[in-house]
Design a protein around this motif. Sequence first.
Motif, mmCIF file in Angstrom:
data_model
loop_
_atom_site.group_PDB
_atom_site.id
_atom_site.type_symbol
_atom_site.label_atom_id
_atom_site.label_comp_id
_atom_site.label_asym_id
_atom_site.label_seq_id
_atom_site.Cartn_x
_atom_site.Cartn_y
_atom_site.Cartn_z
ATOM 1 N N PRO A 187 0.744 -1.270 0.102
ATOM 2 C CA PRO A 187 -0.071 0.039 0.176
ATOM 3 C C PRO A 187 0.895 1.094 -0.031
ATOM 4 C CG PRO A 187 -0.075 -1.055 2.158
ATOM 5 C CD PRO A 187 0.621 -2.095 1.189
ATOM 6 N N THR A 188 0.078 2.295 -0.488
ATOM 7 C CA THR A 188 0.962 3.614 -0.752
ATOM 8 C C THR A 188 0.910 4.580 0.564
ATOM 9 O OG1 THR A 188 -0.779 4.517 -1.773
ATOM 10 C CG2 THR A 188 0.882 3.561 -2.989
ATOM 11 N N ASP A 191 -6.340 1.343 -0.838
ATOM 12 C CA ASP A 191 -5.139 2.056 -1.283
ATOM 13 C C ASP A 191 -5.645 3.355 -2.258
ATOM 14 O OD1 ASP A 191 -2.251 2.029 -1.119
ATOM 15 O OD2 ASP A 191 -2.171 1.769 -2.909
ATOM 16 N N SER A 241 -5.081 -2.125 -6.244
ATOM 17 C CA SER A 241 -5.577 -1.638 -5.065
ATOM 18 C C SER A 241 -6.160 -2.847 -4.245
ATOM 19 C CB SER A 241 -6.904 -0.699 -5.202
ATOM 20 O OG SER A 241 -7.792 -1.230 -5.729
ATOM 21 N N SER A 292 -3.071 -4.692 -2.774
ATOM 22 C CA SER A 292 -2.574 -3.949 -1.569
ATOM 23 C C SER A 292 -3.100 -4.114 -0.221
ATOM 24 C CB SER A 292 -2.703 -2.360 -1.941
ATOM 25 O OG SER A 292 -2.097 -1.895 -3.049
#
Length: 429
Positions: free
Chosen positions: A132-133, A326, A387, A390
Motif C-alpha cells: 500500500p502507498t 489504497d 488496490s 494492496s
Amino acid sequence: MKIRALILTILFLTGYNLKAQNSPAPIKLVQFVLTPNHNDWNYKLNENAVIKIQVLKHFVPLSNIEVSYQYGNELMPPDKEGSVSLKNGQASINIGNLKAPGFRQLKVKVTVDGYTYRDQVKVGYNPFDIEPTLKLPNDFVSFWEKAIEANKAIPMEPVVTYKPELSTPTVDVFLVRLQNFKKNKHLYGYLSKPKDDKKHPVLFHPPGAGVKKIDPVYAFAEEGFISFTTEIHGITPEISKTDYKDISRAIGNYWKIDLNDKDAYYYKSVYVGCTRAIDFLTSLPEFDGKNVVVTGGSQGGALTIITAGLDKRVTALASFYPALSDNSGYLKNRAGGWPHMFSYPEYSSKENIETMRYYDVVNFAKQITAPGFYSTGYNDNTCSPTSVLSAFNSVHAPKEIVITPISGHWRFGETNDTAINWLKETSGL
C-alpha cells in the motif's frame, strides 16, 4: 377510418410484441480474444508481456482489419497509442514491462460494419509484492475504539418485523431497524433465518455502493446461516424505487461528504454501523454462540474487511474485489481503488488525504485476525487489482485468494460457490 385505425392498432401491437421479444444479447456480435503469453497473466519484473489479438465475428477470426490500441500502467495515461493490422486473423503487441510490482493494461478498439467494439486486458507484475502507498496513523486503533465505544452508548433499540409476504417455506424474513451513531438515526436491513428452530452461525452481508433498494437474500439462510443484509444510508427499503432514485440524486456522491474531517466523514456512521450489525446478530437467541461471518463485494467487500478489522467477534470473512482500497495510489502515479477520489485534483487536499488514512481498507486489513477468503479479477477497472492486492497483501491472518484474471467487476458462479463452501466449512456447516 375504421380500416386505418385497425392497421395502426396492428402495427402498435406488432411493435410492442417485437420489442418484448427482443431480449438483450448475452454476448457481443464481434468479440476480442486477447491472450497474454503467460497462462496465469503474471510476469516477473522487467519482463516484457506480449498479447496476441484476435477479433471474432460469429466466433470466426476476422482478417485484414485495423485494430487501434493503447497501453501503459493500469488506469494511468498510456505510454503508447497506435494501430495494427490483423493479417491471417491475428497480431501480437509487446506492451512492455514494469520495474516495480503492479499491472500493465492494453486497451483495444475496432470498427466492424459501422459499429465500434472495445476491450482490454491487464497483466500483473509480482502482484503479491504490491504494498500500500499510505501509512497507518499512530492513533488508528484508538480512533476507532473511541468511535465504537461512543456508538455503544447509543441504544440499539431493534425493531424486528416479520414479513410473511417475503418469506418462503424454508426461510423466514424480517425487516430490521437498528438505532445507530446518533439517536433517531437508523440502520435498516433484512434478516433471513432458516425455519428450523435450531442454532446457526450468523452472517453479516453489507451492501455494494450506491443509494438503492435492498432485497432479502435467501441463499445464505438456505446454506445454514442466519443472515443480515443491510443498507448504509438510514433509508427503509420499503419505500418505492422512484423515491429511492430521488433520494439517491439528493445524496449524490456520498463518498465525498465531509471528506475533509475524519470525525465527521460520511463513512464514520457506516463503519460503526457494521459493528452494530454484529451486535444485533450475536444477540439473537438462534445464534450458535461461536461463528460470526462477514461477506460482500465491492463496497460490500470493503465493509467486510473493515468489519473484520474492527470487530474481533468475526470468525471468518469472504471479501470480493474490495473498494476503498489504497485510495492514495493515484498520488504515487499508480492505480487506486474506488471511488478513485485522488485521481481528481480537486479532492486531493491535505485534509482529505489525512482523513482517508483512517478510512482506507488497507489499514483495516492490517488489523484482521480471522481467516479470510478473497477474490478479484485483473480486468476490473472499478476496484483495480493493484488496490485489491494492496489490501490482500496487508492481511497477516490466515488467508487464501482466488484470482480469475479474465473477470472484471463481477465474479463467476464457480468462485462464489467456492467462497460459500469455504465459509460453511470454516463455520462447521
